[in-house]
Write a protein that holds these residues in place. Structure first.
Motif, mmCIF file in Angstrom:
data_model
loop_
_atom_site.group_PDB
_atom_site.id
_atom_site.type_symbol
_atom_site.label_atom_id
_atom_site.label_comp_id
_atom_site.label_asym_id
_atom_site.label_seq_id
_atom_site.Cartn_x
_atom_site.Cartn_y
_atom_site.Cartn_z
ATOM 1 N N ILE A 106 0.876 -1.180 0.000
ATOM 2 C CA ILE A 106 0.000 0.000 0.000
ATOM 3 C C ILE A 106 0.905 1.219 0.000
ATOM 4 O O ILE A 106 1.688 1.420 0.920
ATOM 5 C CB ILE A 106 -0.944 -0.009 1.216
ATOM 6 N N ALA A 107 0.760 2.045 -1.031
ATOM 7 C CA ALA A 107 1.712 3.125 -1.260
ATOM 8 C C ALA A 107 1.517 4.351 -0.377
ATOM 9 O O ALA A 107 2.474 5.049 -0.071
ATOM 10 C CB ALA A 107 1.653 3.546 -2.725
ATOM 11 N N HIS A 108 0.282 4.641 0.032
ATOM 12 C CA HIS A 108 0.078 5.857 0.817
ATOM 13 C C HIS A 108 -1.181 5.736 1.686
ATOM 14 O O HIS A 108 -1.945 4.777 1.579
ATOM 15 C CB HIS A 108 0.020 7.102 -0.081
ATOM 16 N N ALA A 109 -1.381 6.710 2.537
ATOM 17 C CA ALA A 109 -2.440 6.667 3.552
ATOM 18 C C ALA A 109 -3.838 6.534 2.943
ATOM 19 O O ALA A 109 -4.681 5.805 3.481
ATOM 20 C CB ALA A 109 -2.371 7.917 4.435
ATOM 21 N N GLU A 110 -4.117 7.211 1.847
ATOM 22 C CA GLU A 110 -5.457 7.121 1.237
ATOM 23 C C GLU A 110 -5.732 5.707 0.733
ATOM 24 O O GLU A 110 -6.822 5.177 0.913
ATOM 25 C CB GLU A 110 -5.608 8.132 0.099
ATOM 26 N N LYS A 111 -4.730 5.053 0.146
ATOM 27 C CA LYS A 111 -4.907 3.666 -0.307
ATOM 28 C C LYS A 111 -5.089 2.729 0.884
ATOM 29 O O LYS A 111 -5.834 1.759 0.808
ATOM 30 C CB LYS A 111 -3.708 3.213 -1.148
ATOM 31 N N ARG A 112 -4.424 3.030 1.994
ATOM 32 C CA ARG A 112 -4.605 2.195 3.181
ATOM 33 C C ARG A 112 -6.029 2.338 3.702
ATOM 34 O O ARG A 112 -6.672 1.362 4.073
ATOM 35 C CB ARG A 112 -3.609 2.554 4.275
ATOM 36 N N ARG A 113 -6.553 3.558 3.740
ATOM 37 C CA ARG A 113 -7.929 3.782 4.183
ATOM 38 C C ARG A 113 -8.912 3.053 3.268
ATOM 39 O O ARG A 113 -9.832 2.380 3.710
ATOM 40 C CB ARG A 113 -8.257 5.282 4.216
ATOM 41 N N GLN A 114 -8.681 3.172 1.977
ATOM 42 C CA GLN A 114 -9.533 2.506 0.991
ATOM 43 C C GLN A 114 -9.479 0.984 1.171
ATOM 44 O O GLN A 114 -10.512 0.306 1.155
ATOM 45 C CB GLN A 114 -9.070 2.895 -0.407
ATOM 46 N N GLN A 133 -7.480 -8.571 3.725
ATOM 47 C CA GLN A 133 -6.873 -8.130 4.974
ATOM 48 C C GLN A 133 -5.888 -7.000 4.715
ATOM 49 O O GLN A 133 -5.227 -6.977 3.682
ATOM 50 C CB GLN A 133 -6.112 -9.283 5.638
ATOM 51 N N VAL A 134 -5.808 -6.115 5.690
ATOM 52 C CA VAL A 134 -4.812 -5.052 5.653
ATOM 53 C C VAL A 134 -3.897 -5.284 6.842
ATOM 54 O O VAL A 134 -4.353 -5.363 7.982
ATOM 55 C CB VAL A 134 -5.470 -3.658 5.744
ATOM 56 N N LYS A 135 -2.623 -5.423 6.544
ATOM 57 C CA LYS A 135 -1.636 -5.648 7.603
ATOM 58 C C LYS A 135 -0.556 -4.583 7.497
ATOM 59 O O LYS A 135 -0.161 -4.206 6.395
ATOM 60 C CB LYS A 135 -1.033 -7.044 7.479
ATOM 61 N N ASP A 136 -0.089 -4.141 8.634
ATOM 62 C CA ASP A 136 0.929 -3.102 8.634
ATOM 63 C C ASP A 136 2.335 -3.631 8.396
ATOM 64 O O ASP A 136 3.228 -2.872 8.042
ATOM 65 C CB ASP A 136 0.885 -2.328 9.955
ATOM 66 N N ASP A 142 10.394 -13.831 4.782
ATOM 67 C CA ASP A 142 11.426 -14.259 3.838
ATOM 68 C C ASP A 142 11.389 -13.458 2.537
ATOM 69 O O ASP A 142 12.131 -13.729 1.617
ATOM 70 C CB ASP A 142 11.296 -15.759 3.544
ATOM 71 N N TRP A 143 10.503 -12.458 2.463
ATOM 72 C CA TRP A 143 10.415 -11.613 1.284
ATOM 73 C C TRP A 143 11.166 -10.309 1.534
ATOM 74 O O TRP A 143 11.689 -10.065 2.605
ATOM 75 C CB TRP A 143 8.978 -11.303 0.959
ATOM 76 N N VAL A 144 11.145 -9.439 0.539
ATOM 77 C CA VAL A 144 11.805 -8.139 0.661
ATOM 78 C C VAL A 144 11.216 -7.394 1.843
ATOM 79 O O VAL A 144 10.003 -7.361 2.038
ATOM 80 C CB VAL A 144 11.605 -7.327 -0.643
ATOM 81 N N SER A 145 12.088 -6.789 2.623
ATOM 82 C CA SER A 145 11.630 -6.076 3.815
ATOM 83 C C SER A 145 10.926 -4.775 3.431
ATOM 84 O O SER A 145 11.104 -4.242 2.344
ATOM 85 C CB SER A 145 12.806 -5.779 4.750
ATOM 86 N N SER A 146 10.132 -4.273 4.375
ATOM 87 C CA SER A 146 9.406 -3.024 4.160
ATOM 88 C C SER A 146 10.385 -1.870 3.989
ATOM 89 O O SER A 146 11.451 -1.844 4.594
ATOM 90 C CB SER A 146 8.494 -2.733 5.341
ATOM 91 N N VAL A 147 9.987 -0.920 3.184
ATOM 92 C CA VAL A 147 10.799 0.278 2.992
ATOM 93 C C VAL A 147 10.284 1.332 3.946
ATOM 94 O O VAL A 147 9.094 1.592 4.003
ATOM 95 C CB VAL A 147 10.709 0.774 1.523
ATOM 96 N N GLY A 148 11.138 1.931 4.722
ATOM 97 C CA GLY A 148 10.718 2.894 5.736
ATOM 98 C C GLY A 148 10.830 4.238 5.299
ATOM 99 O O GLY A 148 10.496 5.196 5.089
#
Length: 148
Positions: A106-114, A133-136, A142-148
């Motif tokens: 999820i690229a940004h806050a609006e997409k997360r809300r949606q 499901q939406v997970k943070d 074992d996949w690519v880690s989240s980008v912070g």
């Protein structure tokens, strides 16, 4: 030089189906079962598992603003594994279809809300084992880690 022509007249088939992925095989199988003559054509082998977009028409997309069309599409999608098992058993052709789900960033806050709204819609409108499901955090360590 002598030329020969095939003079045997063959009746035209009732159906010529181009594309022997899941939808083409399914259509040919049920047409033949109903007594129609069918010619099935594919650029690859029959049942190669590529149903290029036609199968996507069964997807009800976002589980919000639910209506009769989305319900019909959902029922088609959820009946598909059983229908494909019957098709494979009766034809001996492996279709290559398996439902696997997907993980999407999820690229940004609006997409997360949606996406959270769609998750609520899925709880209300989808039955069985289907979830949105939406997970943070990425559930696959074992996949690519989240980008912070």
């Amino acid at each position: 030089m002598v030329s020969y022509q095939n003079t045997i007249k063959r009746p035209a088939p009732d159906f010529i189906i181009i594309g022997a992925g899941i939808v083409g095989l399914w259509t040919a199988y049920y047409a033949a079962k109903a007594g129609a003559s069918v010619v099935l054509i594919d650029r690859d082998r029959l049942g190669s598992g590529a149903s290029n977009g036609i199968l996507g028409a069964l997807m009800p997309h976002q589980p919000i603003n639910w209506n009769d069309k989305k319900q019909y599409q959902f029922e088609g999608l959820t009946s598909l594994p059983d229908e494909i098992a019957i098709l494979e058993a009766n034809t001996g052709i492996e279709c290559g279809y398996r439902r696997c789900g997907r993980i999407m960033p999820i690229a940004h806050a609006e997409k997360r809300r949606q996406s959270a709204d769609w998750s609520t819609g899925a709880i209300k409108n989808w039955s069985g084992d289907y979830v949105w499901q939406v997970k943070d955090e990425n559930p696959r360590t074992d996949w690519v880690s989240s980008v912070g």
